[in-house]
Design a protein around this motif. Structure first.
Motif, mmCIF file in Angstrom:
data_model
loop_
_atom_site.group_PDB
_atom_site.id
_atom_site.type_symbol
_atom_site.label_atom_id
_atom_site.label_comp_id
_atom_site.label_asym_id
_atom_site.label_seq_id
_atom_site.Cartn_x
_atom_site.Cartn_y
_atom_site.Cartn_z
ATOM 1 N N PRO A 1 0.802 -1.231 0.000
ATOM 2 C CA PRO A 1 0.000 0.000 0.000
ATOM 3 C C PRO A 1 0.830 1.273 0.000
ATOM 4 C CG PRO A 1 -0.096 -1.071 2.148
ATOM 5 C CD PRO A 1 0.558 -2.041 1.212
ATOM 6 N N LEU A 2 2.066 1.235 0.519
ATOM 7 C CA LEU A 2 2.868 2.449 0.547
ATOM 8 C C LEU A 2 3.136 2.966 -0.858
ATOM 9 C CD1 LEU A 2 4.175 4.243 2.713
ATOM 10 C CD2 LEU A 2 6.325 3.031 2.302
ATOM 11 N N VAL A 3 3.158 2.068 -1.828
ATOM 12 C CA VAL A 3 3.313 2.452 -3.234
ATOM 13 C C VAL A 3 1.972 2.437 -3.948
ATOM 14 C CG1 VAL A 3 4.345 1.790 -5.447
ATOM 15 C CG2 VAL A 3 5.702 1.655 -3.356
ATOM 16 N N GLU A 4 1.168 1.410 -3.695
ATOM 17 C CA GLU A 4 -0.076 1.236 -4.438
ATOM 18 C C GLU A 4 -1.073 2.357 -4.182
ATOM 19 O OE1 GLU A 4 -0.897 -0.816 -6.733
ATOM 20 O OE2 GLU A 4 0.857 -2.132 -6.676
ATOM 21 N N PHE A 5 -1.173 2.849 -2.939
ATOM 22 C CA PHE A 5 -2.146 3.893 -2.648
ATOM 23 C C PHE A 5 -1.886 5.162 -3.445
ATOM 24 C CE2 PHE A 5 -3.733 2.241 1.720
ATOM 25 C CZ PHE A 5 -4.655 1.451 1.057
ATOM 26 N N GLY B 1 -6.903 8.602 10.226
ATOM 27 C CA GLY B 1 -6.594 9.468 9.106
ATOM 28 C C GLY B 1 -5.151 9.243 8.713
ATOM 29 N N PHE B 2 -4.845 9.386 7.409
ATOM 30 C CA PHE B 2 -3.469 9.115 6.987
ATOM 31 C C PHE B 2 -3.163 9.817 5.662
ATOM 32 C CE2 PHE B 2 -5.866 5.841 4.749
ATOM 33 C CZ PHE B 2 -5.247 5.767 3.504
ATOM 34 N N ILE B 3 -1.864 9.919 5.383
ATOM 35 C CA ILE B 3 -1.364 10.305 4.070
ATOM 36 C C ILE B 3 -0.298 9.289 3.685
ATOM 37 C CG2 ILE B 3 -0.073 11.989 2.702
ATOM 38 C CD1 ILE B 3 -1.311 14.208 4.302
ATOM 39 N N SER B 4 -0.397 8.763 2.479
ATOM 40 C CA SER B 4 0.629 7.899 1.901
ATOM 41 C C SER B 4 1.197 8.622 0.688
ATOM 42 C CB SER B 4 0.017 6.554 1.481
ATOM 43 O OG SER B 4 0.998 5.709 0.919
ATOM 44 N N ALA B 5 2.518 8.818 0.669
ATOM 45 C CA ALA B 5 3.120 9.661 -0.356
ATOM 46 C C ALA B 5 4.391 9.043 -0.909
ATOM 47 C CB ALA B 5 3.434 11.047 0.214
ATOM 48 N N ALA C 1 2.009 8.101 20.144
ATOM 49 C CA ALA C 1 0.540 8.086 20.143
ATOM 50 C C ALA C 1 -0.032 9.499 20.275
ATOM 51 C CB ALA C 1 0.037 7.218 21.294
ATOM 52 N N PRO C 2 -1.027 9.814 19.411
ATOM 53 C CA PRO C 2 -1.723 8.928 18.468
ATOM 54 C C PRO C 2 -1.095 8.894 17.078
ATOM 55 C CG PRO C 2 -2.812 11.043 18.503
ATOM 56 C CD PRO C 2 -1.660 11.156 19.469
ATOM 57 N N ARG C 3 0.169 9.295 16.962
ATOM 58 C CA ARG C 3 0.788 9.446 15.650
ATOM 59 C C ARG C 3 1.765 8.316 15.343
ATOM 60 N NH1 ARG C 3 2.386 15.856 16.330
ATOM 61 N NH2 ARG C 3 0.255 16.691 16.270
ATOM 62 N N ALA C 4 1.779 7.919 14.092
ATOM 63 C CA ALA C 4 2.726 6.912 13.627
ATOM 64 C C ALA C 4 3.272 7.352 12.278
ATOM 65 C CB ALA C 4 2.056 5.547 13.518
ATOM 66 N N HIS C 5 4.584 7.158 12.094
ATOM 67 C CA HIS C 5 5.225 7.585 10.836
ATOM 68 C C HIS C 5 6.199 6.513 10.376
ATOM 69 C CE1 HIS C 5 6.912 10.399 7.877
ATOM 70 N NE2 HIS C 5 8.066 9.792 8.152
ATOM 71 N N LEU C 6 6.233 6.324 9.056
ATOM 72 C CA LEU C 6 7.207 5.417 8.440
ATOM 73 C C LEU C 6 7.757 6.043 7.177
ATOM 74 C CD1 LEU C 6 7.087 1.597 7.956
ATOM 75 C CD2 LEU C 6 7.422 3.056 5.947
ATOM 76 N N THR C 7 9.074 5.993 7.025
ATOM 77 C CA THR C 7 9.732 6.452 5.800
ATOM 78 C C THR C 7 10.714 5.382 5.352
ATOM 79 O OG1 THR C 7 9.590 8.805 6.371
ATOM 80 C CG2 THR C 7 11.246 8.187 4.767
ATOM 81 N N ARG D 1 6.590 7.562 2.108
ATOM 82 C CA ARG D 1 6.318 8.198 3.390
ATOM 83 C C ARG D 1 4.871 7.928 3.798
ATOM 84 N NH1 ARG D 1 8.523 14.034 1.269
ATOM 85 N NH2 ARG D 1 10.673 13.405 0.844
ATOM 86 N N PHE D 2 4.701 7.531 5.044
ATOM 87 C CA PHE D 2 3.361 7.291 5.576
ATOM 88 C C PHE D 2 3.241 8.009 6.909
ATOM 89 C CE2 PHE D 2 0.648 5.044 8.581
ATOM 90 C CZ PHE D 2 -0.552 4.952 7.874
ATOM 91 N N ALA D 3 2.154 8.723 7.090
ATOM 92 C CA ALA D 3 1.842 9.356 8.370
ATOM 93 C C ALA D 3 0.401 9.022 8.707
ATOM 94 C CB ALA D 3 2.041 10.868 8.293
#
Length: 395
Positions: A85-89, A330-334, A383-389, A351-353
């Motif tokens: 999903p990090l790419v597909e979204f 809620g999220f953003i995938s970029a 919490a409540p935030r999660a981030h991945l790069t 990037r995912f937040a």
């Protein structure tokens, strides 16, 4: 709708490309203090993303930088992009935004906008142009060789402004002209049934050439707001020096064009009731930045279902995402992309937040759901935030 009624409607709803051997995101990051994720400048489109749609539903927003779309799709076709999903979204947003642009047909400015989009995106892997869907333009919009692009242009156009395009060329991707007077498009955003064209726009050229049947009803924060009269009643658009906003013409659109436009512009004009006005919403934008491709969801109890409904992500991508997307609010995938001089993707950063008010995922769940166990990634849980790069080395 006159100026006064437009502002009443607006009030009622209120509660770059860099060249230097490569084409990249050219974004200035703002280092984060402590152990938090890196921060970036807010993307321009964040100022026009409402906290809820005009109909009161959750918001899905999609953003594309046109100059890299072809390179990304070529990489996808060649199997050089990783699954997940990090790419597909964000990748799934290309078709959705292209379809939205394709609906625009009855506005005088629609065909020049589509031509500018085609010029900015360049040829796609299958040889077609961005937005080409195999359809033929209606008879009253077909572009015959040696005819002008729009019947509303004046009869005294000079020969070098004549559009040498084949029949139906705008939709089939056969445009032979580069450059559209007064219109330059670099990015596209789709939110709440509005298409935002980002770039450079000569408002006087727009007024002179593409406003037949429209009247300017207001001007706010540099935006000239137009609404249709007579046969064009119910249509509306807005233009500034760096963007043009026009509602889609989907038959399933929830509200009249002027209503949709007033809803989003009210937030922009009054700087209220936008995703970016919320502290958590701003964090989502700051930690993903003005990336080349982005997909975001906000203000719904079912982010994954809403994403699938609005964007049509593949069912095999949707399946098995419970550990992250079953609890996300809620999220953003970029994707941040760099394209080299040969038109090939040279770097790809995902990037995912996300926001998780009730149940936070673990680092392992976040990595496994978004990338894979073997992929190196920077993960921040607060919490409540999660981030991945992560950087995809083989892309």
């Amino acid at each position: 709708m006159d100026r006064r009624s437009f502002m009443q409607a607006a009030g009622a709803t209120t509660g770059a490309v860099a060249l230097g051997g490569c084409l990249g995101d050219n974004e200035d990051s703002v280092p984060e203090l402590g152990d938090g994720p890196q921060r970036y400048d807010l993307p321009t489109y964040s100022e026009l993303t409402p906290a809820e749609t005009q109909s009161g539903d959750g918001v899905v927003f999609l953003h594309l930088r046109l100059a890299v779309v072809g390179a990304v799709q070529r990489a996808a076709t060649a199997g050089r992009l990783p699954d997940g999903p990090l790419v597909e979204f964000p990748l799934s947003g290309i078709e959705t935004v292209a379809d939205a642009v394709e609906t625009l047909s009855s506005y005088p400015v629609a065909a020049p906008l589509r031509r500018a989009v085609i010029d900015a995106a360049g040829p796609l892997p299958d040889g077609t142009a961005f937005g080409a869907n195999g359809t033929v333009a209606p008879d009253n919009e077909r572009i015959d060789r040696n005819t002008t692009i729009n019947e509303t242009e004046t009869e005294n156009e000079t020969e070098n402004e004549t559009k040498n395009e084949t029949n139906g060329g705008i939709l089939s991707g056969e445009s032979t002209e580069t450059g559209t007077p007064g219109i330059g498009v670099t990015d596209l955003t789709l939110t709440d049934e509005l298409v935002l064209f980002h770039g450079s726009f000569d408002r006087q050229v727009i007024a002179d050439r593409y406003t037949e049947g429209f009247q300017q009803v207001d001007q706010q924060r540099g935006l000239r707001i137009y609404e249709g009269t007579g046969d064009r009643s119910g249509q509306a658009f807005a233009v500034a020096e760096d963007m043009l906003i026009i509602p889609t013409e989907n038959s399933s659109r929830s509200s009249a064009a002027e209503t949709l436009l007033a809803h989003s512009l009210s937030g922009y004009i009054n700087t209220l009731d936008r995703v970016v006005d919320d502290e958590d919403g701003q964090w989502l934008f700051e930690t993903t930045g003005p990336a080349a491709l982005s997909l975001g969801v906000w203000g719904t109890d079912t982010p994954l279902s809403l994403t699938a409904d609005r964007v049509g992500v593949r069912t095999d991508i949707v399946d098995g995402l419970g550990p992250v997307f079953g609890t996300v609010d809620g999220f953003i995938s970029a994707l941040a992309v760099t394209v080299d001089t040969t038109g090939t993707v040279s770097t790809l950063e995902g990037r995912f937040a996300g926001l998780f008010e009730e149940s936070m995922p673990t680092e392992d769940e976040l990595r496994t759901s978004l990338v894979s166990d073997e992929t190196a990634a920077e993960i921040v849980l607060d919490a409540p935030r999660a981030h991945l790069t992560t950087t995809f080395e083989d892309a």
